[in-house]
Design a protein around this motif. Structure first.
Motif, PDB file in Angstrom:
ATOM      1  N   LEU A  74       1.017  -0.844   0.139  1.00 45.09           N
ATOM      2  CA  LEU A  74       0.083   0.159  -0.003  1.00 45.09           C
ATOM      3  C   LEU A  74       0.894   1.274  -0.217  1.00 45.09           C
ATOM      4  O   LEU A  74       2.190   1.470   0.845  1.00 45.09           O
ATOM      5  N   THR A  75       0.343   2.340  -1.304  1.00 41.39           N
ATOM      6  CA  THR A  75       1.829   3.184  -1.280  1.00 41.39           C
ATOM      7  C   THR A  75       0.799   4.674  -0.258  1.00 41.39           C
ATOM      8  O   THR A  75      -0.659   4.854  -0.759  1.00 41.39           O
ATOM      9  N   ILE A  76       1.172   5.264   0.085  1.00 40.80           N
ATOM     10  CA  ILE A  76       1.222   6.853   0.190  1.00 40.80           C
ATOM     11  C   ILE A  76       1.763   7.668   0.025  1.00 40.80           C
ATOM     12  O   ILE A  76       2.780   7.507   0.627  1.00 40.80           O
ATOM     13  N   GLN A  77       0.963   8.746  -0.554  1.00 37.89           N
ATOM     14  CA  GLN A  77       1.899   9.640  -0.880  1.00 37.89           C
ATOM     15  C   GLN A  77       1.793   9.936  -0.298  1.00 37.89           C
ATOM     16  O   GLN A  77       1.490  10.802   1.247  1.00 37.89           O
TER      17      GLN A  77
ATOM     18  N   GLU B 138      -0.350  12.252   1.736  1.00 39.42           N
ATOM     19  CA  GLU B 138      -1.662  11.404   1.872  1.00 39.42           C
ATOM     20  C   GLU B 138      -2.472  11.143   3.709  1.00 39.42           C
ATOM     21  O   GLU B 138      -0.686  10.775   3.873  1.00 39.42           O
ATOM     22  N   ARG B 139      -3.501  10.420   3.536  1.00 37.42           N
ATOM     23  CA  ARG B 139      -3.289  10.140   4.967  1.00 37.42           C
ATOM     24  C   ARG B 139      -4.271   8.298   4.028  1.00 37.42           C
ATOM     25  O   ARG B 139      -5.224   8.220   3.131  1.00 37.42           O
ATOM     26  N   VAL B 140      -4.196   7.487   4.712  1.00 37.47           N
ATOM     27  CA  VAL B 140      -5.141   6.125   4.325  1.00 37.47           C
ATOM     28  C   VAL B 140      -5.615   5.282   5.672  1.00 37.47           C
ATOM     29  O   VAL B 140      -4.884   5.831   6.857  1.00 37.47           O
TER      30      VAL B 140
ATOM     31  N   ALA C 193       0.587   8.262  13.152  1.00 37.24           N
ATOM     32  CA  ALA C 193      -0.749   8.491  12.780  1.00 37.24           C
ATOM     33  C   ALA C 193      -2.189   8.994  13.192  1.00 37.24           C
ATOM     34  O   ALA C 193      -0.977   9.815  14.838  1.00 37.24           O
ATOM     35  N   LEU C 194      -2.606   9.813  12.864  1.00 36.82           N
ATOM     36  CA  LEU C 194      -3.248  10.879  12.545  1.00 36.82           C
ATOM     37  C   LEU C 194      -3.881  10.293  14.147  1.00 36.82           C
ATOM     38  O   LEU C 194      -4.656   9.407  14.262  1.00 36.82           O
TER      39      LEU C 194
ATOM     40  N   ARG D  83     -16.959  -3.420  19.127  1.00 36.13           N
ATOM     41  CA  ARG D  83     -16.417  -4.172  18.219  1.00 36.13           C
ATOM     42  C   ARG D  83     -15.899  -4.552  16.697  1.00 36.13           C
ATOM     43  O   ARG D  83     -15.317  -5.920  16.607  1.00 36.13           O
ATOM     44  N   GLY D  84     -15.947  -3.437  16.396  1.00 33.25           N
ATOM     45  CA  GLY D  84     -15.138  -3.259  14.844  1.00 33.25           C
ATOM     46  C   GLY D  84     -13.791  -3.604  14.955  1.00 33.25           C
ATOM     47  O   GLY D  84     -12.688  -3.971  16.031  1.00 33.25           O
ATOM     48  N   GLU D  85     -13.011  -3.801  13.924  1.00 34.84           N
ATOM     49  CA  GLU D  85     -12.172  -4.101  13.121  1.00 34.84           C
ATOM     50  C   GLU D  85     -11.222  -2.679  13.811  1.00 34.84           C
ATOM     51  O   GLU D  85     -11.501  -1.419  13.524  1.00 34.84           O
ATOM     52  N   ILE D  86     -10.196  -2.920  14.602  1.00 40.93           N
ATOM     53  CA  ILE D  86      -9.342  -1.950  14.289  1.00 40.93           C
ATOM     54  C   ILE D  86      -8.580  -1.444  13.479  1.00 40.93           C
ATOM     55  O   ILE D  86      -8.045  -2.411  12.687  1.00 40.93           O
ATOM     56  N   LYS D  87      -8.714  -0.026  13.060  1.00 42.86           N
ATOM     57  CA  LYS D  87      -7.907   0.714  12.033  1.00 42.86           C
ATOM     58  C   LYS D  87      -7.193   1.870  12.539  1.00 42.86           C
ATOM     59  O   LYS D  87      -7.383   2.278  13.255  1.00 42.86           O
ATOM     60  N   VAL D  88      -5.924   2.089  12.306  1.00 46.84           N
ATOM     61  CA  VAL D  88      -4.488   2.521  11.728  1.00 46.84           C
ATOM     62  C   VAL D  88      -4.802   3.575  10.992  1.00 46.84           C
ATOM     63  O   VAL D  88      -5.085   3.558   9.811  1.00 46.84           O
ATOM     64  N   LEU D  89      -5.198   4.843  11.404  1.00 44.86           N
ATOM     65  CA  LEU D  89      -5.819   6.487  10.148  1.00 44.86           C
ATOM     66  C   LEU D  89      -3.443   6.863  10.109  1.00 44.86           C
ATOM     67  O   LEU D  89      -3.213   7.589  11.098  1.00 44.86           O
ATOM     68  N   LEU D  90      -2.787   6.437   9.117  1.00 42.62           N
ATOM     69  CA  LEU D  90      -1.971   7.011   9.348  1.00 42.62           C
ATOM     70  C   LEU D  90      -1.326   8.477   8.190  1.00 42.62           C
ATOM     71  O   LEU D  90      -2.087   8.263   6.650  1.00 42.62           O
ATOM     72  N   ILE D  91      -0.737   8.560   8.587  1.00 44.05           N
ATOM     73  CA  ILE D  91      -0.423  10.108   7.552  1.00 44.05           C
ATOM     74  C   ILE D  91       1.071  11.009   7.140  1.00 44.05           C
ATOM     75  O   ILE D  91       1.842  10.301   7.829  1.00 44.05           O
ATOM     76  N   ASN D  92       1.697  10.076   5.967  1.00 45.73           N
ATOM     77  CA  ASN D  92       2.827  10.856   5.370  1.00 45.73           C
ATOM     78  C   ASN D  92       3.190  12.044   5.793  1.00 45.73           C
ATOM     79  O   ASN D  92       2.842  13.321   4.476  1.00 45.73           O
ATOM     80  N   HIS D  93       3.896  12.595   6.599  1.00 45.71           N
ATOM     81  CA  HIS D  93       4.528  14.054   6.143  1.00 45.71           C
ATOM     82  C   HIS D  93       5.892  14.012   5.635  1.00 45.71           C
ATOM     83  O   HIS D  93       6.329  15.258   5.794  1.00 45.71           O
ATOM     84  N   SER D  94       5.994  13.024   5.617  1.00 45.56           N
ATOM     85  CA  SER D  94       7.805  13.137   4.225  1.00 45.56           C
ATOM     86  C   SER D  94       7.045  13.970   2.353  1.00 45.56           C
ATOM     87  O   SER D  94       5.635  14.207   2.524  1.00 45.56           O
ATOM     88  N   LYS D  95       8.329  14.018   1.924  1.00 49.21           N
ATOM     89  CA  LYS D  95       8.305  14.438   0.678  1.00 49.21           C
ATOM     90  C   LYS D  95       8.587  13.286  -0.403  1.00 49.21           C
ATOM     91  O   LYS D  95       9.073  13.369  -1.356  1.00 49.21           O
TER      92      LYS D  95
END
Length: 152
Positions: free
Chosen positions: A39-42, A45-47, A79-80, A91-103
């Motif tokens: 999975l590519t994070i530009q 971008e946040r995913v 993580a945001l 009780r749902g799936e734990i998901k992680v909100l990630l952000i790419n702060h790099s260039k």
């Protein structure tokens, strides 16, 4: 004090180990990217990345999703909404909100460690409405108020 937390794998399409601490004194359990392909994070971008697990814990606990310091330092990935709170009744799936702060783009590989899960006790609190609060030296001083002032 010890607590029992039930954990369920919800990503049946991939094989992975349950979260674990990397050392005996670590406070966080590493969460992995439960994905089938990279999975590519530009940059900027946040995913939302699935962890592949759901949990059930006692009512007096919360689980906090926290960033991994190595990802933040080395790659600008964090993580945001940090720490993200997992309530005892979720009780749902734990998901992680990630952000790419790099260039630069960053690629998450399947099963990469992406965050930590830290458990905290939640005290029982009673909010009591009052007309006045007790005084303190700081008072209503807000953002930056307690910083050291330079001498002129």
């Amino acid at each position: 004090m010890s607590y029992n937390v039930q954990i369920k794998k919800v990503a049946a399409e991939i094989t992975f180990d349950l979260p674990k601490k990397m050392t005996s004194l670590a406070s966080g359990y590493d969460l992995i990217a439960a994905i089938n392909s990279p999975l590519t994070i530009q940059p900027g971008e946040r995913v939302l990345v699935p962890s592949g697990i759901a949990i059930s814990m006692p009512n007096n606990l919360e689980a906090q999703v926290r960033p991994r310091s190595g990802l933040a330092y080395k790659h600008g990935i964090t993580a945001l909404n940090s720490p993200g709170t997992i309530d005892a009744d979720y009780r749902g799936e734990i998901k992680v909100l990630l952000i790419n702060h790099s260039k630069e783009e960053f690629i998450i590989q399947p099963k990469d460690r992406i965050a930590q899960l830290v458990f905290q006790e939640i005290p029982e609190i009673q909010l009591i409405e009052v007309e006045e609060l007790t005084d303190t030296e700081r008072g209503v001083g807000g953002f930056g108020h307690t910083g050291v002032k330079a001498e002129n």
